[in-house]
Design an enzyme around this catalytic site. Sequence first.
Site, mmCIF file in Angstrom:
data_model
loop_
_atom_site.group_PDB
_atom_site.id
_atom_site.type_symbol
_atom_site.label_atom_id
_atom_site.label_comp_id
_atom_site.label_asym_id
_atom_site.label_seq_id
_atom_site.Cartn_x
_atom_site.Cartn_y
_atom_site.Cartn_z
ATOM 1 N N SER A 270 23.891 48.504 27.081
ATOM 2 C CA SER A 270 23.282 48.166 28.375
ATOM 3 C C SER A 270 22.675 49.426 28.981
ATOM 4 O O SER A 270 23.022 50.542 28.584
ATOM 5 C CB SER A 270 24.375 47.644 29.312
ATOM 6 O OG SER A 270 23.884 47.514 30.624
ATOM 7 N N ASN B 293 27.356 41.898 19.636
ATOM 8 C CA ASN B 293 26.731 41.516 20.905
ATOM 9 C C ASN B 293 27.705 40.905 21.899
ATOM 10 O O ASN B 293 27.475 40.970 23.105
ATOM 11 C CB ASN B 293 25.594 40.530 20.579
ATOM 12 C CG ASN B 293 25.112 39.780 21.803
ATOM 13 O OD1 ASN B 293 24.424 40.336 22.650
ATOM 14 N ND2 ASN B 293 25.510 38.512 21.918
ATOM 15 N N TYR C 149 33.530 47.949 32.702
ATOM 16 C CA TYR C 149 32.407 47.455 31.894
ATOM 17 C C TYR C 149 31.558 48.635 31.407
ATOM 18 O O TYR C 149 31.210 48.719 30.219
ATOM 19 C CB TYR C 149 31.573 46.477 32.724
ATOM 20 C CG TYR C 149 30.340 45.963 32.014
ATOM 21 C CD1 TYR C 149 30.448 45.151 30.895
ATOM 22 C CD2 TYR C 149 29.053 46.297 32.458
ATOM 23 C CE1 TYR C 149 29.322 44.682 30.233
ATOM 24 C CE2 TYR C 149 27.920 45.833 31.812
ATOM 25 C CZ TYR C 149 28.056 45.032 30.690
ATOM 26 O OH TYR C 149 26.943 44.575 30.035
ATOM 27 N N ALA D 179 32.437 51.652 30.938
ATOM 28 C CA ALA D 179 33.161 52.435 29.922
ATOM 29 C C ALA D 179 32.970 51.823 28.532
ATOM 30 O O ALA D 179 32.735 52.537 27.548
ATOM 31 C CB ALA D 179 34.652 52.500 30.268
ATOM 32 N N THR D 180 33.026 50.496 28.453
ATOM 33 C CA THR D 180 32.853 49.853 27.136
ATOM 34 C C THR D 180 31.431 50.055 26.615
ATOM 35 O O THR D 180 31.208 50.235 25.427
ATOM 36 C CB THR D 180 33.165 48.332 27.195
ATOM 37 O OG1 THR D 180 32.204 47.644 28.017
ATOM 38 C CG2 THR D 180 34.556 48.074 27.724
ATOM 39 N N LYS D 181 30.469 50.013 27.540
ATOM 40 C CA LYS D 181 29.055 50.120 27.131
ATOM 41 C C LYS D 181 28.711 51.569 26.755
ATOM 42 O O LYS D 181 27.927 51.810 25.839
ATOM 43 C CB LYS D 181 28.147 49.597 28.250
ATOM 44 C CG LYS D 181 28.329 48.102 28.527
ATOM 45 C CD LYS D 181 27.702 47.252 27.440
ATOM 46 C CE LYS D 181 28.526 46.104 27.005
ATOM 47 N NZ LYS D 181 27.963 45.327 25.907
HETATM 48 N N1 LIG Z 1 22.805 39.697 30.844
HETATM 49 C C1 LIG Z 1 22.602 40.966 31.168
HETATM 50 O O1 LIG Z 1 22.081 41.279 32.264
HETATM 51 C C2 LIG Z 1 22.955 42.056 30.188
HETATM 52 C C3 LIG Z 1 22.431 43.344 30.423
HETATM 53 C C4 LIG Z 1 22.767 44.362 29.543
HETATM 54 C C5 LIG Z 1 23.602 44.117 28.456
HETATM 55 N N2 LIG Z 1 24.106 42.868 28.257
HETATM 56 C C6 LIG Z 1 25.017 42.658 27.109
HETATM 57 O O2 LIG Z 1 24.519 41.626 26.277
HETATM 58 C C7 LIG Z 1 25.588 41.030 25.552
HETATM 59 C C8 LIG Z 1 25.409 39.522 25.581
HETATM 60 O O3 LIG Z 1 25.537 39.078 26.920
HETATM 61 P P1 LIG Z 1 24.630 37.904 27.513
HETATM 62 O O4 LIG Z 1 23.841 38.470 28.638
HETATM 63 O O5 LIG Z 1 23.930 37.186 26.447
HETATM 64 O O6 LIG Z 1 25.768 37.001 28.208
HETATM 65 P P2 LIG Z 1 26.358 35.572 27.829
HETATM 66 O O7 LIG Z 1 25.297 34.550 27.815
HETATM 67 O O8 LIG Z 1 27.535 35.391 28.739
HETATM 68 O O9 LIG Z 1 26.870 35.772 26.323
HETATM 69 C C9 LIG Z 1 28.063 36.436 26.009
HETATM 70 C C10 LIG Z 1 28.495 36.008 24.621
HETATM 71 O O10 LIG Z 1 29.705 36.697 24.283
HETATM 72 C C11 LIG Z 1 30.665 35.741 23.842
HETATM 73 N N3 LIG Z 1 32.025 36.163 24.160
HETATM 74 C C12 LIG Z 1 32.520 36.545 25.370
HETATM 75 N N4 LIG Z 1 33.830 36.763 25.273
HETATM 76 C C13 LIG Z 1 34.191 36.521 23.982
HETATM 77 C C14 LIG Z 1 35.410 36.556 23.266
HETATM 78 N N5 LIG Z 1 36.583 36.868 23.855
HETATM 79 N N6 LIG Z 1 35.401 36.237 21.946
HETATM 80 C C15 LIG Z 1 34.247 35.892 21.332
HETATM 81 N N7 LIG Z 1 33.054 35.833 21.958
HETATM 82 C C16 LIG Z 1 33.037 36.152 23.269
HETATM 83 C C17 LIG Z 1 30.301 34.464 24.592
HETATM 84 O O11 LIG Z 1 30.740 33.320 23.876
HETATM 85 P P3 LIG Z 1 31.995 32.389 24.264
HETATM 86 O O12 LIG Z 1 32.103 32.336 25.744
HETATM 87 O O13 LIG Z 1 31.634 31.075 23.626
HETATM 88 O O14 LIG Z 1 33.140 33.042 23.598
HETATM 89 C C18 LIG Z 1 28.792 34.514 24.562
HETATM 90 O O15 LIG Z 1 28.304 33.991 23.353
HETATM 91 C C19 LIG Z 1 26.883 41.534 26.194
HETATM 92 O O16 LIG Z 1 27.495 42.502 25.364
HETATM 93 C C20 LIG Z 1 26.416 42.186 27.491
HETATM 94 O O17 LIG Z 1 27.246 43.260 27.860
HETATM 95 C C21 LIG Z 1 23.813 41.824 29.094
#
Ligand SMILES: NC(=O)c1ccc[n+]([C@@H]2O[C@H](COP(=O)([O-])OP(=O)(O)OC[C@H]3O[C@@H](n4cnc5c(N)ncnc54)[C@H](OP(=O)(O)O)[C@@H]3O)[C@@H](O)[C@H]2O)c1
Length: 273
Positions: free
Chosen positions: A138, A86, A151, A153-155
Site C-alpha cells: 500500500s 494479496n 496495518y 506495520a504489516t504493509k
Molecule cells: N482498498 C484499498 O484502498 C487498498 C489500498 C492499498 C492496499 N490495499 C491492499 O489490497 C489488498 C486487497 O484488498 P482489497 O482492497 O481488495 O479489499 P477486499 O475487497 O476486502 O479484499 C480482501 C481479500 O482478502 C481476503 N481475506 C481477508 N482476510 C482473510 C483471511 N483471514 N483469510 C483468507 N483471506 C482473507 C478477503 O476474502 P474473505 O473475506 O473471503 O476471506 C478478500 O478476498 C489488501 O492486502 C489491502 O491491504 C487495499
Amino acid sequence: MPKILITGASSGIGEATAYAYSNPECELFLVARREQRLTEVAEACLKKGVSRVVFKARDLSVPGQGASIVEECLEELGGLNLLICNAGYGIYGPLQEVSPQDMARIWQVNFQSGYESIYAAVPHLMKQNEGHIVLVSSVIGKKAFPYAASYCATKFAQVAIGEALWGELRGTGVGVSVICPGYTATEFQQSAQNTASQGSWNRPGSGQDSAAVARAIVSAVRHKKREVHLTLPGRILCGLNRISPFLVNHVAAWVLQRASKKEDRRQEVGDIR
Ligand SMILES: NC(=O)c1ccc[n+]([C@@H]2O[C@H](COP(=O)([O-])OP(=O)(O)OC[C@H]3O[C@@H](n4cnc5c(N)ncnc54)[C@H](OP(=O)(O)O)[C@@H]3O)[C@@H](O)[C@H]2O)c1
C-alpha cells in the site's frame, strides 16, 4: 501455461486480478475464506476463458496456511509460476485500542501468511529458474499514518521483504514486485476493523478501480517492475515525504487528530441521542 496462485481472490483487487488473468493461457488457484464468493469468481473466470480454475476456502489467520496453500497449488495444478500475496484487511484506531492479539492476527493475515507462502514457493521457483512473486502492499506501506499503526506495520513489512528478496533473486529467472495502491474502491473499508473510538479513516465514496490495480499487477509481472505506485496522491505523498518527512508527519498528525476528535464528538452526540 502460467499457473497462478492468488490470495484474497473473493473480492476487490484479488478478484479483479483473477479476471485479468482469465485467458486460455492461464490456470488459477484462488484462496480466501468465503466459499460462495470464490465459487462465483471461479465461474466468472471460466466464462472469461481461463483454462482451469481451482479454489480453496482457507483462513490465512491460521498459522501454516500460507505454506499449505502453496503445497496444495503445486499438487492440484502441478506447478506454480506466479504467486500473488494479496489477502489483507485493515485496523483503524489509536494504538492503545488495538490489543496485542489484534496485532498478532493482522500480522498473520497481511504479512506472515504471505511470508509462509513465499518461503514455500521460492525453492520451487528457483529450481525451475522462472517465476514471479507479487506482494500487494500500500501507499501506507511507504509512509505510516496515525490511527493505522498495526496495518501500516504489516504493509511496511511487505515492502521490506519484497525489496530484500528482489536483491536476493536478482539475476535469476525469478522476479519480485511490490504493488503500492492508493485508496481503491473495494470492500476493504467495510471489512476493516474499527476500534471503539476511531472512524476518521473511513472513506466511503470513490477510489481507484480495482481493475486498474489488477492491470498494474499484470504489467509489473510482465515488465518485472520492482515497485509500483498507482495513484497520483500516493506518488505526491511519497515524494513530499522524501523531501520533508517532518512536514508530512506534522500535517498528517494534525489532520487525523482533528478528524478523530470530530468523530469522537459525533459519537458522543450519537450516544446522548
Ligand atoms: N482498498 C484499498 O484502498 C487498498 C489500498 C492499498 C492496499 N490495499 C491492499 O489490497 C489488498 C486487497 O484488498 P482489497 O482492497 O481488495 O479489499 P477486499 O475487497 O476486502 O479484499 C480482501 C481479500 O482478502 C481476503 N481475506 C481477508 N482476510 C482473510 C483471511 N483471514 N483469510 C483468507 N483471506 C482473507 C478477503 O476474502 P474473505 O473475506 O473471503 O476471506 C478478500 O478476498 C489488501 O492486502 C489491502 O491491504 C487495499
